[in-house]
Write a protein that holds these residues in place. Structure first.
Motif, PDB file in Angstrom:
ATOM      1  N   LYS A  21      -1.491   5.254   5.190  1.00 34.82           N
ATOM      2  CA  LYS A  21      -0.965   4.031   3.997  1.00 34.82           C
ATOM      3  C   LYS A  21      -1.864   4.521   2.843  1.00 34.82           C
ATOM      4  CE  LYS A  21      -2.562   0.232   6.419  1.00 34.82           C
ATOM      5  NZ  LYS A  21      -2.628  -1.312   6.583  1.00 34.82           N
ATOM      6  N   TYR A  22      -2.936   5.227   2.808  1.00 35.72           N
ATOM      7  CA  TYR A  22      -3.744   5.848   1.686  1.00 35.72           C
ATOM      8  C   TYR A  22      -3.887   7.235   1.551  1.00 35.72           C
ATOM      9  CZ  TYR A  22      -5.052   0.648   1.560  1.00 35.72           C
ATOM     10  OH  TYR A  22      -4.952  -0.572   1.289  1.00 35.72           O
ATOM     11  N   PRO A  23      -2.838   7.912   1.288  1.00 37.31           N
ATOM     12  CA  PRO A  23      -2.869   9.297   1.056  1.00 37.31           C
ATOM     13  C   PRO A  23      -4.016   9.639  -0.034  1.00 37.31           C
ATOM     14  CG  PRO A  23      -0.804   8.563   0.194  1.00 37.31           C
ATOM     15  CD  PRO A  23      -1.469   7.564   0.929  1.00 37.31           C
ATOM     16  N   VAL A  24      -4.626  10.716   0.188  1.00 38.78           N
ATOM     17  CA  VAL A  24      -5.385  10.981  -0.939  1.00 38.78           C
ATOM     18  C   VAL A  24      -4.973  11.371  -2.157  1.00 38.78           C
ATOM     19  CG1 VAL A  24      -7.059  12.942  -1.446  1.00 38.78           C
ATOM     20  CG2 VAL A  24      -6.881  12.314   0.685  1.00 38.78           C
ATOM     21  N   SER A  25      -3.599  12.075  -2.150  1.00 39.47           N
ATOM     22  CA  SER A  25      -2.964  12.051  -3.405  1.00 39.47           C
ATOM     23  C   SER A  25      -2.527  10.725  -4.199  1.00 39.47           C
ATOM     24  CB  SER A  25      -1.599  12.800  -3.216  1.00 39.47           C
ATOM     25  OG  SER A  25      -0.914  11.831  -2.493  1.00 39.47           O
TER      26      SER A  25
ATOM     27  N   LYS B 295      -6.763   0.576  -5.658  1.00 33.84           N
ATOM     28  CA  LYS B 295      -5.432  -0.084  -5.482  1.00 33.84           C
ATOM     29  C   LYS B 295      -5.199  -0.318  -3.923  1.00 33.84           C
ATOM     30  CE  LYS B 295      -3.019   1.474  -9.753  1.00 33.84           C
ATOM     31  NZ  LYS B 295      -1.856   2.381 -10.109  1.00 33.84           N
ATOM     32  N   LYS B 296      -4.336  -1.285  -3.638  1.00 35.89           N
ATOM     33  CA  LYS B 296      -3.838  -1.572  -2.360  1.00 35.89           C
ATOM     34  C   LYS B 296      -2.549  -0.495  -2.190  1.00 35.89           C
ATOM     35  CE  LYS B 296      -2.732  -4.973   1.029  1.00 35.89           C
ATOM     36  NZ  LYS B 296      -2.320  -6.339   1.391  1.00 35.89           N
TER      37      LYS B 296
ATOM     38  N   PHE C 185       1.233   1.488  -4.406  1.00 38.32           N
ATOM     39  CA  PHE C 185       1.383   2.789  -4.699  1.00 38.32           C
ATOM     40  C   PHE C 185       2.783   3.413  -5.059  1.00 38.32           C
ATOM     41  CE2 PHE C 185      -2.378   3.922  -1.630  1.00 38.32           C
ATOM     42  CZ  PHE C 185      -3.142   3.559  -2.830  1.00 38.32           C
ATOM     43  N   ASN C 186       3.787   2.288  -4.568  1.00 36.60           N
ATOM     44  CA  ASN C 186       5.157   2.605  -4.992  1.00 36.60           C
ATOM     45  C   ASN C 186       5.679   3.829  -4.090  1.00 36.60           C
ATOM     46  OD1 ASN C 186       5.598   0.295  -6.566  1.00 36.60           O
ATOM     47  ND2 ASN C 186       4.872   1.676  -8.374  1.00 36.60           N
ATOM     48  N   ILE C 187       5.068   3.929  -2.811  1.00 38.17           N
ATOM     49  CA  ILE C 187       5.289   5.007  -1.887  1.00 38.17           C
ATOM     50  C   ILE C 187       6.871   4.739  -1.487  1.00 38.17           C
ATOM     51  CG2 ILE C 187       4.870   5.971   0.269  1.00 38.17           C
ATOM     52  CD1 ILE C 187       2.037   5.397  -0.268  1.00 38.17           C
TER      53      ILE C 187
END
Length: 112
Positions: free
Chosen positions: A93-97, A104-105, A109-111
């Motif tokens: 859910k929270y990639p380093v990039s 931000k939640k 991230f608009n993944i």
């Protein structure tokens, strides 16, 4: 972790308290103790609370952890395993990039 789990359960079992520690009541107790921890920070900065109430912070955090260990024990969950599994999910859910240096939640991230 096994030594800590045993110490918590031994303390409880020596007092015959397991009968009072069903999953619902343990979950409630975790929330109540977390609220007591939170109350220590109310109307103070983090620095003020740590400077003036670190011992109380330790006690309340310990209570949250103790009840959490009891709940995991009741449910026969491996604490190390469930934490590592959750960290894997959080890593997706929270990639380093996307998350490094931001608060931000993951939904922001608009993944794709």
């Amino acid at each position: 972790m096994d030594k800590l789990k045993k110490a918590v359960n031994d303390f409880r079992d020596e007092r015959d308290w397991r009968q009072f520690h069903n999953e619902k009541d343990l979950a409630i107790s975790i929330s109540l103790e977390a609220s007591e921890l939170l109350e220590l920070f109310q109307w103070n900065t983090s620095e003020e609370t740590i400077k003036n109430n670190l011992n109380h912070v330790e006690d309340e955090l310990a209570d949250v952890l103790i009840y959490s260990i009891m709940l995991a024990s009741n449910l026969e969950l491996n604490i190390e395993e469930i934490i590592l599994n959750k960290l894997k999910k959080n890593n997706q859910k929270y990639p380093v990039s996307k998350s490094k240096g931001t608060k931000k939640k993951y939904t922001d991230f608009n993944i794709e």
